[in-house]
Enzyme design. Structure first.
Site, PDB file in Angstrom:
ATOM      1  N   SER A  49       0.854  -1.197   0.000  1.00 36.32           N
ATOM      2  CA  SER A  49       0.000   0.000   0.000  1.00 36.32           C
ATOM      3  C   SER A  49       0.890   1.246   0.000  1.00 36.32           C
ATOM      4  O   SER A  49       2.069   1.170   0.368  1.00 36.32           O
ATOM      5  CB  SER A  49      -0.873   0.005   1.254  1.00 36.32           C
ATOM      6  OG  SER A  49      -0.059   0.250   2.387  1.00 36.32           O
ATOM      7  N   ASP A  81      -1.161  -1.585  -3.923  1.00 40.66           N
ATOM      8  CA  ASP A  81      -2.506  -1.773  -3.383  1.00 40.66           C
ATOM      9  C   ASP A  81      -3.109  -0.403  -3.031  1.00 40.66           C
ATOM     10  O   ASP A  81      -2.479   0.380  -2.310  1.00 40.66           O
ATOM     11  CB  ASP A  81      -2.361  -2.643  -2.118  1.00 40.66           C
ATOM     12  CG  ASP A  81      -3.683  -3.141  -1.579  1.00 40.66           C
ATOM     13  OD1 ASP A  81      -4.601  -3.369  -2.372  1.00 40.66           O
ATOM     14  OD2 ASP A  81      -3.769  -3.330  -0.338  1.00 40.66           O
ATOM     15  N   HIS A  82      -4.295  -0.127  -3.526  1.00 40.87           N
ATOM     16  CA  HIS A  82      -5.004   1.115  -3.205  1.00 40.87           C
ATOM     17  C   HIS A  82      -4.182   2.381  -3.466  1.00 40.87           C
ATOM     18  O   HIS A  82      -4.063   3.238  -2.584  1.00 40.87           O
ATOM     19  CB  HIS A  82      -5.483   1.121  -1.745  1.00 40.87           C
ATOM     20  CG  HIS A  82      -6.519   0.080  -1.457  1.00 40.87           C
ATOM     21  ND1 HIS A  82      -7.829   0.202  -1.846  1.00 40.87           N
ATOM     22  CD2 HIS A  82      -6.424  -1.119  -0.842  1.00 40.87           C
ATOM     23  CE1 HIS A  82      -8.497  -0.877  -1.468  1.00 40.87           C
ATOM     24  NE2 HIS A  82      -7.671  -1.708  -0.859  1.00 40.87           N
ATOM     25  N   HIS A 179     -12.622  -3.740   4.851  1.00 39.42           N
ATOM     26  CA  HIS A 179     -11.270  -3.889   5.405  1.00 39.42           C
ATOM     27  C   HIS A 179     -11.339  -4.025   6.925  1.00 39.42           C
ATOM     28  O   HIS A 179     -12.240  -3.477   7.558  1.00 39.42           O
ATOM     29  CB  HIS A 179     -10.410  -2.673   5.049  1.00 39.42           C
ATOM     30  CG  HIS A 179     -10.071  -2.589   3.590  1.00 39.42           C
ATOM     31  ND1 HIS A 179     -10.337  -1.467   2.828  1.00 39.42           N
ATOM     32  CD2 HIS A 179      -9.495  -3.484   2.758  1.00 39.42           C
ATOM     33  CE1 HIS A 179      -9.923  -1.682   1.585  1.00 39.42           C
ATOM     34  NE2 HIS A 179      -9.419  -2.896   1.510  1.00 39.42           N
ATOM     35  N   HIS A 209     -11.454  -7.705  -2.028  1.00 39.19           N
ATOM     36  CA  HIS A 209     -10.675  -7.072  -0.951  1.00 39.19           C
ATOM     37  C   HIS A 209     -11.305  -7.425   0.391  1.00 39.19           C
ATOM     38  O   HIS A 209     -12.420  -7.926   0.462  1.00 39.19           O
ATOM     39  CB  HIS A 209     -10.683  -5.549  -1.128  1.00 39.19           C
ATOM     40  CG  HIS A 209      -9.737  -5.074  -2.186  1.00 39.19           C
ATOM     41  ND1 HIS A 209      -8.629  -4.323  -1.902  1.00 39.19           N
ATOM     42  CD2 HIS A 209      -9.723  -5.277  -3.515  1.00 39.19           C
ATOM     43  CE1 HIS A 209      -7.986  -4.065  -3.022  1.00 39.19           C
ATOM     44  NE2 HIS A 209      -8.625  -4.628  -4.028  1.00 39.19           N
ATOM     45  N   GLY A 210     -10.571  -7.116   1.452  1.00 37.93           N
ATOM     46  CA  GLY A 210     -11.131  -7.265   2.798  1.00 37.93           C
ATOM     47  C   GLY A 210     -11.485  -8.702   3.138  1.00 37.93           C
ATOM     48  O   GLY A 210     -12.510  -8.965   3.757  1.00 37.93           O
TER      49      GLY A 210
HETATM   50  P1  13P Z   1      -8.092  -7.075   5.131  1.00 36.36           P
HETATM   51  O1  13P Z   1      -7.144  -6.252   5.921  1.00 36.36           O
HETATM   52  O2  13P Z   1      -9.499  -6.949   5.615  1.00 36.36           O
HETATM   53  O3  13P Z   1      -7.633  -8.474   5.013  1.00 36.36           O
HETATM   54  O4  13P Z   1      -8.136  -6.463   3.657  1.00 36.36           O
HETATM   55  C1  13P Z   1      -6.979  -6.518   2.871  1.00 36.36           C
HETATM   56  C2  13P Z   1      -7.123  -5.721   1.638  1.00 36.36           C
HETATM   57  O5  13P Z   1      -8.177  -5.610   1.055  1.00 36.36           O
HETATM   58  C3  13P Z   1      -5.922  -5.078   1.111  1.00 36.36           C
HETATM   59  O6  13P Z   1      -6.179  -4.328  -0.036  1.00 36.36           O
HETATM   60  O1  G3H Z   2      -6.512  -2.297   2.182  1.00 37.20           O
HETATM   61  C1  G3H Z   2      -5.598  -1.741   2.755  1.00 37.20           C
HETATM   62  C2  G3H Z   2      -4.514  -2.537   3.340  1.00 37.20           C
HETATM   63  O2  G3H Z   2      -4.966  -3.227   4.470  1.00 37.20           O
HETATM   64  C3  G3H Z   2      -3.338  -1.675   3.618  1.00 37.20           C
HETATM   65  O3  G3H Z   2      -3.507  -0.906   4.754  1.00 37.20           O
HETATM   66  O4  G3H Z   2      -2.818   1.423   4.206  1.00 37.20           O
HETATM   67  O5  G3H Z   2      -2.640   0.543   6.539  1.00 37.20           O
HETATM   68  O6  G3H Z   2      -1.092  -0.268   4.756  1.00 37.20           O
HETATM   69  P1  G3H Z   2      -2.445   0.276   5.087  1.00 37.20           P
HETATM   70 ZN    ZN Z   3      -8.144  -3.511  -0.049  1.00 36.36          ZN
END
Ligand code: 13P
Ligand code: G3H
Ligand code: ZN
Length: 298
Positions: A49, A81-82, A179, A209-210
């Site tokens: 991320s 990610d994101h 998440h 996700h999540g």
């Molecule tokens: P979780 O933290 O709920 O497992 O989600 C992970 C996620 O979607 C990272 O992009």
């Molecule tokens: O979906 C998000 C991930 O769990 C990453 O979280 O931005 O705290 O690294 P973070």
């Molecule tokens: Zn995510």
């Protein structure tokens, strides 16, 4: 050399399984994810991320992943990610990532489409995969009404429009997933997932996700409905904390960081290994390499 998410996910789609995307923040988490992937002989997606990159340094994380990929020989994609800002995406491309996610879910629809189109232009020019998100992942802590919850979910008709207009490779869906830890049992809208799948067909791959805290049977259902990438972060964080906490309780005088972090790594390996088995990607490393060598994923 990293593989793209597309390659790993297209092979997974053909084989009827999903590839885990596991979030890393540091050396120990990266090593644990790779150890599990190596033990299970599985392809994996290493997810970074923007805040993980800020913490550890994007280049540091990529360098660790490169060495671990060489050592283990498993097919690996390193994925942003994101990414919410264009700078995140450009930085990831420059650092050598093989996939980027642009998360424009906070924007109004037309703005999300426009920004995602830019992300796709960038990613595809660099020869890597691009994931987009449509619908908003509502936080487990958010107190929202049923109608607000519905409104935050991915609309299947809009999903087709989004996929066609942006040209994304993969779509992150909002079907009641969130998440962090769920309050109570997650209520995933599988009818909606099926409708999204039917609408977009083979035009884009599907991402959940999540996934931490989603019961195994629901994960299997999501896989059977065409999800080929499943994201896990919270359960890895929890394993890290559990391992270190228990060790400190039992060994209050130990100060050697390597001794403190080893049980955290052991707990994370167990979690990631379990998810790999659940997602069905265990034992798929060699055939994934052969599949890519055959150029089938192009
Ligand atoms: P979780 O933290 O709920 O497992 O989600 C992970 C996620 O979607 C990272 O992009
Ligand atoms: O979906 C998000 C991930 O769990 C990453 O979280 O931005 O705290 O690294 P973070
Ligand atoms: Zn995510």
């Amino acid at each position: 050399m990293f593989r793209t998410n597309n390659e790993l996910m297209m092979k997974a789609r053909d084989g009827g399984y999903a590839v885990g995307a596991f979030n890393t923040n540091n050396l120990e988490i990266t090593k644990a994810i790779f150890r599990a992937a190596s033990e299970e002989q599985s392809p994996i997606i290493l997810a970074v991320s923007p805040s993980a990159a800020k913490y550890a340094g994007m280049e540091n994380l990529v360098a660790m992943a490169r060495i671990a990929a060489e050592e283990t020989g498993v097919p690996v994609s390193v994925h942003l990610d994101h990414g919410t800002e264009f700078e995140h995406l450009v930085h990831a491309v420059r650092a050598g990532f093989s996939s980027i996610m642009f998360d424009g879910s906070k924007h109004p629809y037309e703005e999300n489409v426009r920004l995602t189109q830019e992300a796709v232009k960038l990613g595809h020019a660099a020869g890597i995969s691009v994931e987009g998100e449509l619908g908003r992942l509502v936080g487990t802590e958010d107190a929202i009404s049923v109608s607000e919850r519905e409104a935050s979910m991915t609309n299947p008709d809009q999903a087709l429009d989004y996929v066609e207009r942006t040209g994304i490779d993969a779509l992150a869906v909002s079907i009641g997933n969130a998440h962090g830890w769920y309050k109570g049992k997650p209520q995933l809208d599988f009818k909606r997932l099926e409708a999204i799948r039917n609408k977009i067909g083979d035009k884009a791959l599907l991402v959940l996700h999540g996934a931490s805290g989603i019961p195994d049977e629901d994960i299997r259902t999501a896989g059977s409905l065409g999800v080929t990438k499943i994201n896990i972060d919270t359960e890895i964080r929890d394993a890290f904390k559990r391992g270190i906490t228990q060790f400190i309780q039992e060994n209050p005088d130990v100060i050697d960081p390597r001794k403190l972090l080893k049980p955290a790594m052991d707990e994370m390996v167990k979690i990631v290994g379990g998810k790999i088995k659940l997602f069905g990607s265990a034992g798929k490393a060699t055939e994934t390499m052969a599949y890519m060598a055959g150029g089938v994923a192009e």
